[in-house]
Design a protein around this motif. Structure first.
Motif, PDB file in Angstrom:
ATOM      1  N   SER A 230       0.816  -1.213   0.000  1.00  0.00           N
ATOM      2  CA  SER A 230       0.000   0.000   0.000  1.00  0.00           C
ATOM      3  C   SER A 230       0.852   1.266   0.000  1.00  0.00           C
ATOM      4  O   SER A 230       0.382   2.330  -0.403  1.00  0.00           O
ATOM      5  CB  SER A 230      -0.926  -0.006   1.223  1.00  0.00           C
ATOM      6  OG  SER A 230      -0.174  -0.061   2.417  1.00  0.00           O
ATOM      7  N   SER A 256       4.585  -9.322 -13.917  1.00  0.00           N
ATOM      8  CA  SER A 256       4.198 -10.514 -13.180  1.00  0.00           C
ATOM      9  C   SER A 256       5.285 -11.577 -13.300  1.00  0.00           C
ATOM     10  O   SER A 256       5.787 -11.842 -14.401  1.00  0.00           O
ATOM     11  CB  SER A 256       2.875 -11.058 -13.729  1.00  0.00           C
ATOM     12  OG  SER A 256       2.539 -12.277 -13.118  1.00  0.00           O
ATOM     13  N   TYR A 296       4.217  -4.488  -5.691  1.00  0.00           N
ATOM     14  CA  TYR A 296       2.799  -4.405  -5.327  1.00  0.00           C
ATOM     15  C   TYR A 296       2.431  -5.581  -4.418  1.00  0.00           C
ATOM     16  O   TYR A 296       1.748  -5.413  -3.400  1.00  0.00           O
ATOM     17  CB  TYR A 296       1.953  -4.382  -6.589  1.00  0.00           C
ATOM     18  CG  TYR A 296       0.492  -4.120  -6.367  1.00  0.00           C
ATOM     19  CD1 TYR A 296       0.063  -3.146  -5.456  1.00  0.00           C
ATOM     20  CD2 TYR A 296      -0.480  -4.823  -7.075  1.00  0.00           C
ATOM     21  CE1 TYR A 296      -1.280  -2.906  -5.260  1.00  0.00           C
ATOM     22  CE2 TYR A 296      -1.823  -4.587  -6.894  1.00  0.00           C
ATOM     23  CZ  TYR A 296      -2.227  -3.623  -5.981  1.00  0.00           C
ATOM     24  OH  TYR A 296      -3.550  -3.384  -5.792  1.00  0.00           O
ATOM     25  N   HIS A 297       2.859  -6.759  -4.782  1.00  0.00           N
ATOM     26  CA  HIS A 297       2.804  -7.943  -3.926  1.00  0.00           C
ATOM     27  C   HIS A 297       3.916  -8.865  -4.413  1.00  0.00           C
ATOM     28  O   HIS A 297       4.542  -8.600  -5.446  1.00  0.00           O
ATOM     29  CB  HIS A 297       1.416  -8.606  -3.959  1.00  0.00           C
ATOM     30  CG  HIS A 297       0.953  -9.036  -5.310  1.00  0.00           C
ATOM     31  ND1 HIS A 297       1.450 -10.149  -5.960  1.00  0.00           N
ATOM     32  CD2 HIS A 297       0.022  -8.499  -6.147  1.00  0.00           C
ATOM     33  CE1 HIS A 297       0.852 -10.290  -7.125  1.00  0.00           C
ATOM     34  NE2 HIS A 297      -0.017  -9.304  -7.271  1.00  0.00           N
ATOM     35  N   CYS A 300       4.417  -9.388  -8.202  1.00  0.00           N
ATOM     36  CA  CYS A 300       4.046  -8.326  -9.137  1.00  0.00           C
ATOM     37  C   CYS A 300       4.783  -7.028  -8.816  1.00  0.00           C
ATOM     38  O   CYS A 300       4.566  -6.430  -7.756  1.00  0.00           O
ATOM     39  CB  CYS A 300       2.539  -8.083  -9.114  1.00  0.00           C
ATOM     40  SG  CYS A 300       1.993  -6.799 -10.266  1.00  0.00           S
ATOM     41  N   LEU A 359      -5.166   3.188  -7.923  1.00  0.00           N
ATOM     42  CA  LEU A 359      -5.372   1.781  -7.600  1.00  0.00           C
ATOM     43  C   LEU A 359      -6.014   1.041  -8.767  1.00  0.00           C
ATOM     44  O   LEU A 359      -5.624  -0.088  -9.095  1.00  0.00           O
ATOM     45  CB  LEU A 359      -6.242   1.659  -6.348  1.00  0.00           C
ATOM     46  CG  LEU A 359      -6.497   0.237  -5.843  1.00  0.00           C
ATOM     47  CD1 LEU A 359      -5.183  -0.451  -5.499  1.00  0.00           C
ATOM     48  CD2 LEU A 359      -7.431   0.263  -4.633  1.00  0.00           C
ATOM     49  N   GLY A 360      -6.996   1.666  -9.418  1.00  0.00           N
ATOM     50  CA  GLY A 360      -7.618   1.041 -10.580  1.00  0.00           C
ATOM     51  C   GLY A 360      -6.638   0.841 -11.714  1.00  0.00           C
ATOM     52  O   GLY A 360      -6.668  -0.186 -12.403  1.00  0.00           O
ATOM     53  N   ILE A 362      -3.342   0.424 -11.411  1.00  0.00           N
ATOM     54  CA  ILE A 362      -2.431  -0.660 -11.030  1.00  0.00           C
ATOM     55  C   ILE A 362      -3.092  -2.020 -11.227  1.00  0.00           C
ATOM     56  O   ILE A 362      -2.489  -2.957 -11.779  1.00  0.00           O
ATOM     57  CB  ILE A 362      -1.980  -0.478  -9.565  1.00  0.00           C
ATOM     58  CG1 ILE A 362      -1.112   0.766  -9.419  1.00  0.00           C
ATOM     59  CG2 ILE A 362      -1.216  -1.711  -9.082  1.00  0.00           C
ATOM     60  CD1 ILE A 362      -0.753   1.090  -7.982  1.00  0.00           C
ATOM     61  N   ASN A 363      -4.338  -2.139 -10.774  1.00  0.00           N
ATOM     62  CA  ASN A 363      -5.033  -3.423 -10.908  1.00  0.00           C
ATOM     63  C   ASN A 363      -5.240  -3.802 -12.361  1.00  0.00           C
ATOM     64  O   ASN A 363      -5.124  -4.981 -12.737  1.00  0.00           O
ATOM     65  CB  ASN A 363      -6.379  -3.357 -10.181  1.00  0.00           C
ATOM     66  CG  ASN A 363      -6.213  -3.321  -8.672  1.00  0.00           C
ATOM     67  OD1 ASN A 363      -5.216  -3.803  -8.140  1.00  0.00           O
ATOM     68  ND2 ASN A 363      -7.184  -2.738  -7.972  1.00  0.00           N
ATOM     69  N   ARG A 364      -5.549  -2.818 -13.203  1.00  0.00           N
ATOM     70  CA  ARG A 364      -5.733  -3.119 -14.624  1.00  0.00           C
ATOM     71  C   ARG A 364      -4.413  -3.536 -15.267  1.00  0.00           C
ATOM     72  O   ARG A 364      -4.379  -4.487 -16.063  1.00  0.00           O
ATOM     73  CB  ARG A 364      -6.308  -1.884 -15.340  1.00  0.00           C
ATOM     74  CG  ARG A 364      -6.481  -2.055 -16.852  1.00  0.00           C
ATOM     75  CD  ARG A 364      -7.333  -3.257 -17.176  1.00  0.00           C
ATOM     76  NE  ARG A 364      -7.468  -3.459 -18.617  1.00  0.00           N
ATOM     77  CZ  ARG A 364      -7.752  -4.610 -19.182  1.00  0.00           C
ATOM     78  NH1 ARG A 364      -7.939  -5.701 -18.427  1.00  0.00           N
ATOM     79  NH2 ARG A 364      -7.876  -4.711 -20.500  1.00  0.00           N
ATOM     80  N   GLU A 366      -1.929  -4.991 -13.728  1.00  0.00           N
ATOM     81  CA  GLU A 366      -1.625  -6.346 -13.250  1.00  0.00           C
ATOM     82  C   GLU A 366      -2.459  -7.385 -13.991  1.00  0.00           C
ATOM     83  O   GLU A 366      -1.961  -8.469 -14.333  1.00  0.00           O
ATOM     84  CB  GLU A 366      -1.885  -6.441 -11.749  1.00  0.00           C
ATOM     85  CG  GLU A 366      -1.529  -7.816 -11.192  1.00  0.00           C
ATOM     86  CD  GLU A 366      -1.929  -7.980  -9.752  1.00  0.00           C
ATOM     87  OE1 GLU A 366      -1.571  -9.016  -9.164  1.00  0.00           O
ATOM     88  OE2 GLU A 366      -2.626  -7.098  -9.214  1.00  0.00           O
ATOM     89  N   GLN A 367      -3.721  -7.068 -14.252  1.00  0.00           N
ATOM     90  CA  GLN A 367      -4.571  -7.994 -14.998  1.00  0.00           C
ATOM     91  C   GLN A 367      -3.997  -8.255 -16.390  1.00  0.00           C
ATOM     92  O   GLN A 367      -3.956  -9.396 -16.863  1.00  0.00           O
ATOM     93  CB  GLN A 367      -5.979  -7.424 -15.110  1.00  0.00           C
ATOM     94  CG  GLN A 367      -6.965  -8.338 -15.839  1.00  0.00           C
ATOM     95  CD  GLN A 367      -8.351  -7.710 -15.962  1.00  0.00           C
ATOM     96  OE1 GLN A 367      -8.608  -6.646 -15.412  1.00  0.00           O
ATOM     97  NE2 GLN A 367      -9.228  -8.359 -16.688  1.00  0.00           N
TER      98      GLN A 367
END
Length: 394
Positions: A230, A256, A296-297, A300, A359-360, A362-364, A366-367
């Protein structure tokens, strides 16, 4: 001042002998040329050798200033490392250095022609040219701050010291200074050299550490600056805001590592941390020190290249990331040495305009990276309009 410059020159020479590196050679050349200019303009040579009074040293006084300015500006461009990404820095460094060298030649020729200008006029013209070199250096340093280089803030302070040094030295050469100005000149001169040398050593040390880590055999104890989880989000938001403020695109990439834990059972505990240290060092070497890089985790990485000018650079960046990150990583030691071959997927988003949903994004990204890994495509990218997440369109 002369004693301090001599000490710094000896330290730089010792560093060159010890490291035998290009950066050490640059540092020694910079101190010798710029320090030599300071000594010339201070009047010390004429005081020690009265026969040098008059026009003997005038061509050197006229040309050393612009030449040292050109050298300092060139080295500043190398230090900032943004010439490939930013046209303003590239044009300022290249055009300014060329103009300064040309001015040095012209001033030296004029100084040799005693009937063209008086010595005071030659020194005054050199002072004006040197003021332009200080302005160019300040512009490059300020641009580095705008692009996100934290150390560039201190380089702006160094430019302020440089302005004080140049103003005081040329005032002394024109015999228009008093004791207070002399003390200020000495302080600014020593301060300028100390700040520049400290920043150069710090950046060179960072570069050497990343180069060592990226060679595939890493010890997690060596460590690199890694922004996690975070805590990464505010840095991404800042990079998005910075790009929107200067009217440039911003590239957000997720990387990834699908097989990160593949060697966990055979190479022992902690092998994944060694792999992450190596990969992070490789990413940092690719994107430089101005851009955001974080984890990020555990599987990733996220990186943000702000203020991108060339639309093709995003795909070139993704291609280089995939090529260099897929190089094998050696982990373990001795007979327990293993070779890890990363399975990399890169998800790339190029953002045009203003965006507040970091955040959106980053998530996109990563997807897309996960899809690239599953499809063995390596890289999946898309242009992304900020309004897609409800922010204002740029």
């Amino acid at each position: 001042m002369a004693g301090a410059l001599l000490l710094l020159s000896l330290v730089a020479a010792a560093d060159l002998v010890a490291s035998r590196s290009v950066s050490a050679a640059r540092g020694l050349a910079f101190i010798l040329l710029t320090g030599g200019l300071s000594i010339l303009l201070s009047g010390l040579p004429e005081m020690l050798v009265p026969a040098l009074r008059g026009p003997v040293l005038l061509p050197l006084k006229a040309s050393f200033g612009p030449l040292s300015g050109a050298l300092a500006l060139t080295y500043l461009g190398v230090w900032v490392g943004a010439a490939r990404d930013d046209r303003l820095i590239r044009w300022t460094v290249a055009g300014g250095s060329f103009a300064l060298v040309l001015a040095a030649v012209v001033l030296a020729i004029i100084a040799l022609q005693e009937d063209v200008w008086t010595p005071a006029q030659v020194i005054a013209a050199a002072a004006v040219v040197n003021a332009l070199s200080v302005l160019c250096a300040a512009m490059v340093s300020a641009r580095g701050v705008t692009l996100g280089d934290a150390l560039a803030r201190w380089m702006v302070v160094a430019c302020l010291c440089l302005a004080g040094m140049a103003g005081g030295l040329y005032s002394k050469a024109l015999e228009a200074t008093g004791l207070g100005m002399a003390v200020l000149t000495v302080a600014c001169t020593i301060g300028y050299f100390l700040i520049v040398i400290a920043l150069t050593l710090l950046r060179n040390r960072e570069q050497r550490k990343l180069k060592r880590l990226a060679r595939s055999l890493a010890d997690p104890a060596w460590g690199v600056d890694m922004t996690l989880g975070s805590r990464l989000l505010p840095h991404v938001e800042d990079a998005l805001w910075r790009s929107a403020r200067v009217g440039r695109d911003c590239v957000v990439a997720a990387i990834s590592i699908a097989n990160l834990y593949q060697l966990g059972g055979v190479a022992g505990h902690g092998v994944d941390q060694q792999i992450l240290v190596v990969l992070l060092a490789r990413i940092r070497r690719i994107v430089g020190f101005r851009n955001v890089v974080g984890l990020y985790h555990p599987r990733c990485f996220v990186l943000v290249v702000s203020a991108v000018q060339d639309p093709r650079r995003s795909q070139l960046l993704a291609t280089r990331l995939r090529r260099e990150l897929r190089e094998p990583v050696s982990v373990g030691a001795g007979q327990n040495l293993h070779v890890f071959k990363p399975s990399i997927g890169v998800g790339l988003i190029r953002i045009a305009g203003s965006c507040t949903d970091a955040l959106g994004v980053i998530n996109r990204a990563e997807q897309l990276a996960l899809e690239a890994t599953q499809l063995s495509a390596g890289v999946i990218g898309e242009d992304f309009i900020a309004a897609s997440y409800g922010a204002a369109t740029g």
